[in-house]
Design an enzyme around this catalytic site. Sequence first.
Site, PDB file in Angstrom:
ATOM      1  N   TRP A 176       0.917  -1.084   0.076  1.00  0.00           N
ATOM      2  CA  TRP A 176       0.026   0.016   0.082  1.00  0.00           C
ATOM      3  C   TRP A 176       0.775   1.226  -0.083  1.00  0.00           C
ATOM      4  O   TRP A 176       0.313   2.416  -0.252  1.00  0.00           O
ATOM      5  CB  TRP A 176      -0.960  -0.129   1.238  1.00  0.00           C
ATOM      6  CG  TRP A 176      -0.173  -0.447   2.737  1.00  0.00           C
ATOM      7  CD1 TRP A 176      -0.072  -1.882   2.979  1.00  0.00           C
ATOM      8  CD2 TRP A 176       0.931   0.099   3.153  1.00  0.00           C
ATOM      9  NE1 TRP A 176       0.727  -1.941   4.128  1.00  0.00           N
ATOM     10  CE2 TRP A 176       1.260  -0.630   4.219  1.00  0.00           C
ATOM     11  CE3 TRP A 176       1.559   1.511   3.160  1.00  0.00           C
ATOM     12  CZ2 TRP A 176       2.262  -0.295   5.173  1.00  0.00           C
ATOM     13  CZ3 TRP A 176       2.402   1.811   4.072  1.00  0.00           C
ATOM     14  CH2 TRP A 176       2.786   0.972   5.180  1.00  0.00           C
ATOM     15  N   ASN A 177       2.106   1.127   0.166  1.00  0.00           N
ATOM     16  CA  ASN A 177       2.729   2.478   0.482  1.00  0.00           C
ATOM     17  C   ASN A 177       3.098   3.489  -0.588  1.00  0.00           C
ATOM     18  O   ASN A 177       3.334   4.592  -0.287  1.00  0.00           O
ATOM     19  CB  ASN A 177       4.435   1.990   1.137  1.00  0.00           C
ATOM     20  CG  ASN A 177       5.087   1.144   0.370  1.00  0.00           C
ATOM     21  OD1 ASN A 177       4.575   0.135  -0.257  1.00  0.00           O
ATOM     22  ND2 ASN A 177       6.435   1.170   0.213  1.00  0.00           N
ATOM     23  N   GLY A 223       5.991  -6.600  -1.207  1.00  0.00           N
ATOM     24  CA  GLY A 223       5.616  -6.605   0.062  1.00  0.00           C
ATOM     25  C   GLY A 223       6.591  -7.065   1.141  1.00  0.00           C
ATOM     26  O   GLY A 223       7.903  -7.102   0.826  1.00  0.00           O
ATOM     27  N   SER A 224       6.220  -7.818   2.343  1.00  0.00           N
ATOM     28  CA  SER A 224       7.069  -8.325   3.180  1.00  0.00           C
ATOM     29  C   SER A 224       7.887  -9.414   2.860  1.00  0.00           C
ATOM     30  O   SER A 224       7.351 -10.268   2.030  1.00  0.00           O
ATOM     31  CB  SER A 224       6.371  -8.490   4.563  1.00  0.00           C
ATOM     32  OG  SER A 224       5.630  -9.663   4.455  1.00  0.00           O
ATOM     33  N   GLU A 250       9.763  -8.193  -4.946  1.00  0.00           N
ATOM     34  CA  GLU A 250      10.175  -6.877  -4.307  1.00  0.00           C
ATOM     35  C   GLU A 250       9.913  -6.986  -2.981  1.00  0.00           C
ATOM     36  O   GLU A 250       8.622  -6.612  -2.822  1.00  0.00           O
ATOM     37  CB  GLU A 250       9.934  -5.881  -5.196  1.00  0.00           C
ATOM     38  CG  GLU A 250      10.889  -4.784  -4.904  1.00  0.00           C
ATOM     39  CD  GLU A 250      10.407  -3.797  -3.899  1.00  0.00           C
ATOM     40  OE1 GLU A 250      11.292  -4.026  -2.727  1.00  0.00           O
ATOM     41  OE2 GLU A 250       9.596  -3.078  -3.822  1.00  0.00           O
ATOM     42  N   CYS A 306      10.415   0.878   0.997  1.00  0.00           N
ATOM     43  CA  CYS A 306      11.014  -0.481   1.103  1.00  0.00           C
ATOM     44  C   CYS A 306      12.444  -0.339   0.978  1.00  0.00           C
ATOM     45  O   CYS A 306      13.415  -1.019   1.806  1.00  0.00           O
ATOM     46  CB  CYS A 306      10.611  -1.329   0.252  1.00  0.00           C
ATOM     47  SG  CYS A 306      10.776  -0.535  -1.568  1.00  0.00           S
TER      48      CYS A 306
END
Length: 457
Positions: free
Chosen positions: A132-133, A207-208, A229, A263
């Site tokens: 979402w960032n 994401g994570s 990523e 990130c």
Amino acid sequence: MNIISTNPSRNYEPIGEVQITSNKEIEALVKNAHNAQKKWEKLKLSKRISYLNDLLNRFSLERDTLSQLSSQEMGMPISQARGDMENGLNYFSWYLENASKYLSPEITYQKDGEINEVHYMPIGVVASVISWNFPFSIFVWQVIQNLIVGNVVIFKHSEETPLFGKEIERIFKESNIPEGVFTEVFGGKETGEFLMQQDIDMITFTGSSKVGKKLYQIGAEKFIPVLMELGGSAPGIVFEDADLDNIIESLYIKRFLNCGQCCDGLKRLIVHESRLDETIEKLTEIIGNKKFGLSEDEDTQIGPLASKTQVDTIEKQVKDAINKGAKAVLGGKRPNHLKGAFFEPTILVNVTKDMAVWNEEVFGPVLPVVSFKNYEEAITLANDTKYGLGGYVFTEDKKLFNQTVFDVKTGMLAHNSTSYVKPCNPFGGIKESGMSRENGKFGFHDVCQIKIISRDE
């Protein structure tokens, strides 16, 4: 069931809701995507580019509406939300302008009446899930190169930004893109996992690292390619000769842009012992001059985090550090005057390796600072992480920087105030920060099947 979207800048005020996609609907979308892909890949590259140029124009016309929505829904300051839109549009445009150059067949051998060529072929149906960032840019990075090469995409935006995802879906439906080439599903973790278990040909994910590992296992079981990523804990090394006056704004941006939710943001500052106090003093001063407040305020430079979950995690990490002996020379807590997902911009010193702020990814406005005595210690500290996405080196000595290029173990490295984040460059990391690359010619090729053709001349 519905996902309720809330505003983290206004004490989690509900702003809308989106219906969760059922498993039955996902199965139908996947089947339809396979049918659409067969037609989409047979179009000439120039025709696909023409369709996507129209889509680019539609997104461009909606830039103000989308900026306001992302600022409201995930808390990005409005000026930075506009920047996310502009960056995404620039990448989109670059892809279209350079696709023919990087996707045209390449002759590898030509002799005695024989020609060998490399052809870049589509992979098929791609399942894409993103964070979402940066709601627009990450969508562009994950989706548009796939569509250009002839893949079709079933896409899930984060459950933190479902309204933004719904707007993306609307704009696609209003365009001339053939049905089934791009479709969306909506939901949380369970929806994403069910999508990835379907009959797909590739997984792409932003994401994570924790979720990325699970998706990698799914990809391995299916024996299909994956593009990941993932997280990062980028070191920033400030050497003894660094020109602090010229780089201090860059230090601030690399850590506190988007409330520290980047990130590849600078997440661990490693400073030569002779410059430690000066660096902290200058950073504290520059942060103190930034406007901290509501995301929709035109003057805000640092807004809230994206959700209650995010601010709870940051608070837990900071408390862990302070309980183990760290000191907050700035910030360190939630502000009293703001209600929502707010956490004060924070600088921590006396940081040790057993603290969460050192050995976990810190996705928020918190900067742990440590010192070093010599080059070897700086490199050891920089590489003391399971991540390997970005890295930053601050020195006036070009030879010294060139040495760090080999020694700092990351997928990307920047010198002083330069930036590697450009559409022509590959973006991605090593270790637990992911695999394969987005953007540039490398991004095109990593979402293709590479096929060698030998034929008579």
